[in-house]
Design an enzyme around this catalytic site. Structure first.
Site, PDB file in Angstrom:
ATOM      1  N   GLU A  42     -10.029  30.183  -1.732  1.00  0.00           N
ATOM      2  CA  GLU A  42     -11.331  30.083  -2.405  1.00  0.00           C
ATOM      3  C   GLU A  42     -12.260  29.245  -1.553  1.00  0.00           C
ATOM      4  O   GLU A  42     -11.847  28.249  -0.984  1.00  0.00           O
ATOM      5  CB  GLU A  42     -11.154  29.520  -3.819  1.00  0.00           C
ATOM      6  CG  GLU A  42     -10.417  28.197  -3.920  1.00  0.00           C
ATOM      7  CD  GLU A  42     -11.285  26.979  -3.765  1.00  0.00           C
ATOM      8  OE1 GLU A  42     -12.519  27.148  -3.775  1.00  0.00           O
ATOM      9  OE2 GLU A  42     -10.746  25.871  -3.601  1.00  0.00           O
ATOM     10  N   CYS A  58     -10.843  18.926  -2.703  1.00  0.00           N
ATOM     11  CA  CYS A  58     -10.423  19.683  -1.519  1.00  0.00           C
ATOM     12  C   CYS A  58     -10.484  18.934  -0.194  1.00  0.00           C
ATOM     13  O   CYS A  58      -9.530  18.972   0.574  1.00  0.00           O
ATOM     14  CB  CYS A  58     -11.256  20.951  -1.391  1.00  0.00           C
ATOM     15  SG  CYS A  58     -10.721  22.218  -2.530  1.00  0.00           S
ATOM     16  N   LYS A  62     -26.144  15.575   4.837  1.00  0.00           N
ATOM     17  CA  LYS A  62     -26.745  14.601   3.946  1.00  0.00           C
ATOM     18  C   LYS A  62     -25.843  13.366   3.890  1.00  0.00           C
ATOM     19  O   LYS A  62     -24.724  13.440   3.390  1.00  0.00           O
ATOM     20  CB  LYS A  62     -26.917  15.232   2.561  1.00  0.00           C
ATOM     21  CG  LYS A  62     -27.757  14.434   1.636  1.00  0.00           C
ATOM     22  CD  LYS A  62     -28.729  15.283   0.830  1.00  0.00           C
ATOM     23  CE  LYS A  62     -29.611  14.429  -0.070  1.00  0.00           C
ATOM     24  NZ  LYS A  62     -30.132  13.209   0.518  1.00  0.00           N
ATOM     25  N   LYS A  66      -8.752  28.254   5.752  1.00  0.00           N
ATOM     26  CA  LYS A  66      -9.220  27.488   4.598  1.00  0.00           C
ATOM     27  C   LYS A  66      -9.228  25.983   4.907  1.00  0.00           C
ATOM     28  O   LYS A  66     -10.213  25.286   4.683  1.00  0.00           O
ATOM     29  CB  LYS A  66      -8.320  27.800   3.397  1.00  0.00           C
ATOM     30  CG  LYS A  66      -8.459  26.872   2.226  1.00  0.00           C
ATOM     31  CD  LYS A  66      -9.819  27.002   1.582  1.00  0.00           C
ATOM     32  CE  LYS A  66     -10.139  25.804   0.751  1.00  0.00           C
ATOM     33  NZ  LYS A  66     -10.341  25.969  -0.613  1.00  0.00           N
TER      34      LYS A  66
END
Ligand code: UDX
Ligand code: ADP
Length: 461
Positions: free
Chosen positions: A164, A275, A266, A219
């Site tokens: 994901e 994660c 940022k 990933k």
């Protein structure tokens, strides 16, 4: 042999499984999707007629659940029945970092994944495609395969890796309009079955297929690169504070170089979320396992920089408040690890609060979406002090003005939009003087706040 997917089951109804299955159900009304979880409370919340009670907060999610729930999207605790019926099984259970034994603090704890694999192996009586959706260390698929293929039954299992890439707070948009969908596997027909699902709403040129290990490693690498950008700009933020440069100006200047790009630059009080840290730790652990110490050290530095950023933010508060925060009320605005989510995993706020509690500060927390009990659970999980002490020193307010009343200082730790709209003059009137704001997100307007009379510190200025 081509596969026809009529029923999908997803094990784990959390931040990943919930939004992903809701969107698949919305886009594929002819496929029946059952989301199962052993946590009965969570399933009850997913089934709650009051959509405000859904267990996770994501903009746009409740409308999709409302559309699909009861039509082709179901939530259940009956894991075995759902496995048995399904043609395709997604595994999206949690894989926390191990807090015991070998690989403690580094490796992913795969006990939930293994349990799922054993459950699937025990229950399945027909061939299944098993899709790993959780964030996993490289070669987990190999372990899954070994468990599933050694059941002694005649059932065939095809394992796919489909990592994901959704970010919390924008999960629905990320799922509807992904930069890419990645599918790793060995069996062409199984891969095609999953491609056929995504291609209903995603252009096929955005659907990449690779071997299993490339998919798993991509990933971890994607998250490591993103986190590395945040740590890189955060390292520069400290230099800016010393030299008089402004980190926002630096970020803008470098981000306009198309080779660098403007996203994930940022500066902040430190990245959080379930994660980034976990994935880098997995990468580091794998590298060490293969004796690649230089590779491991290189990536570990991203985490060390992030820890430093959280620590120095808290240290700056203590130092500025005349070297003591003992008994001083400090308001923390924002507990979630980023805006637009109620998820607090690895949130910088937890660590900043913990450092301040070490100095016996009186902490008052306000967050628009995080339930109060979560704040205590997060702090207690660190095990830094007896729970009774945490509960004595920490309060959670339902109202931001109440949280800031009589405070010596305010720390902004999540970039919630509503903080910008507050009546800061009113807040100032009810605070102790001098009144400090430590803006860990560079969210507020320095000029306006200084006019009101605040002493304002922001990361990287
Ligand atoms: C991340 C990845 O973006 C996503 O692709 C993956 O599937 C899961 O991990 P998530 O953790 O939900 O998603 O949020 P993300 O937007 O990546 O932010 C992670 C942390 O970094 C947050 O704490 C955020 O505030 C911080 N951050 C992000 C910064 O401090 N500065 C930035 O410029 C960007
Ligand atoms: P993520 O962010 O990866 O989605 P969450 O913790 O939000 O992580 O969700 C994972 C879910 O998986 C939890 O709700 C947990 O109860 C569920 N879960 C873990 N192991 C199993 C299992 N063996 N069977 C069913 N559900 C499980």
């Amino acid at each position: 042999m081509a596969f026809t997917i009529k029923k999908i089951c997803c094990i784990g109804a959390g931040y990943v499984g919930g939004p992903t299955m809701s969107v698949i159900a919305q886009q594929c009304p002819d496929i029946q999707i059952t989301l199962v979880d052993m946590n009965a409370e969570r399933i009850a919340a997913w089934n709650d007629p009051d959509l405000d009670q859904l267990p996770i907060y994501e903009p746009g999610l409740s409308a999709i659940v409302e559309e699909a729930r009861g039509r082709n999207l179901f939530f259940s605790t009956d894991v075995e029945a759902a496995i048995e019926e399904a043609d395709m099984i997604f595994i999206s259970v949690n894989t926390p970092t191990k807090n015991y034994g070998k690989g403690k603090g580094m490796a992913a704890d795969l006990k939930y994944i293994e349990l799922c694999a054993r459950q699937i192996a025990a229950v399945a009586t027909s061939d299944k495609i098993v899709v790993e959706k959780s964030t996993l260390p490289v070669r987990t698929a190999a372990a899954l395969k070994s468990i599933l293929h050694n059941t002694g039954s005649a059932v065939n299992f095809h394992i796919l890796s489909n990592p994901e890439f959704l970010a919390e707070g924008t999960a629905v948009q990320d799922l509807l309009n992904p930069d890419r969908v990645l599918i790793g596997g060995e069996n062409k027909d199984a891969i095609q079955a999953l491609v056929d699902i995504y291609s209903r709403w995603v252009d096929t040129d955005r659907i990449l297929t690779t071997n299993l290990w490339s998919s798993e490693l991509s990933k971890l690498t994607a998250n490591a690169f993103l986190a590395q950008r945040v740590s890189s700009i955060n390292s520069i933020s400290e230099l800016c504070e010393k030299t008089g440069a402004d980190v926002q100006e630096v970020a803008r200047a470098i981000g306009m170089d198309s080779r660098i790009g403007s996203k994930f630059l940022k500066a902040s009080v430190g990245f959080g979320g379930s994660c980034f840290q976990k994935d880098i730790l997995n990468l580091v652990y794998i590298a060490r396992t293969y004796n690649l110490d230089e590779v491991a050290d290189y990536w570990e530095q991203v985490i060390l920089m992030n820890n430093h950023q959280k620590q120095r933010f808290a240290d700056n508060i203590i130092q500025t408040l005349f070297n003591t925060v003992n008994g001083k009320k400090i308001a923390i605005l924002g507990w979630a690890f980023k805006k637009d989510t109620n998820d607090t995993r690895e949130s910088a706020a937890i660590y900043v609060a913990d450092h301040l509690l070490n100095e016996q500060a009186d902490i008052h927390v306000y967050d628009p979406k995080v339930p109060s009990e979560k704040v205590f659970v997060d702090l207690e999980y660190l095990n830094s002090r007896p729970a009774a002490e945490t509960r004595r020193l920490v309060s959670v307010s339902e109202d931001p003005y109440e949280a800031c009343k009589d405070a010596h200082a305010i720390a902004i730790l999540t970039e919630w939009d509503e903080f910008k709209e507050y009546d800061w003059a009113r807040i100032k009137r009810h605070m102790k003087s001098p009144s400090f704001i430590f803006d860990g997100r560079k969210l507020l307007d320095r000029v306006k706040l200084e006019e009101i009379g605040f002493i304002y510190y922001a990361i990287g200025e």
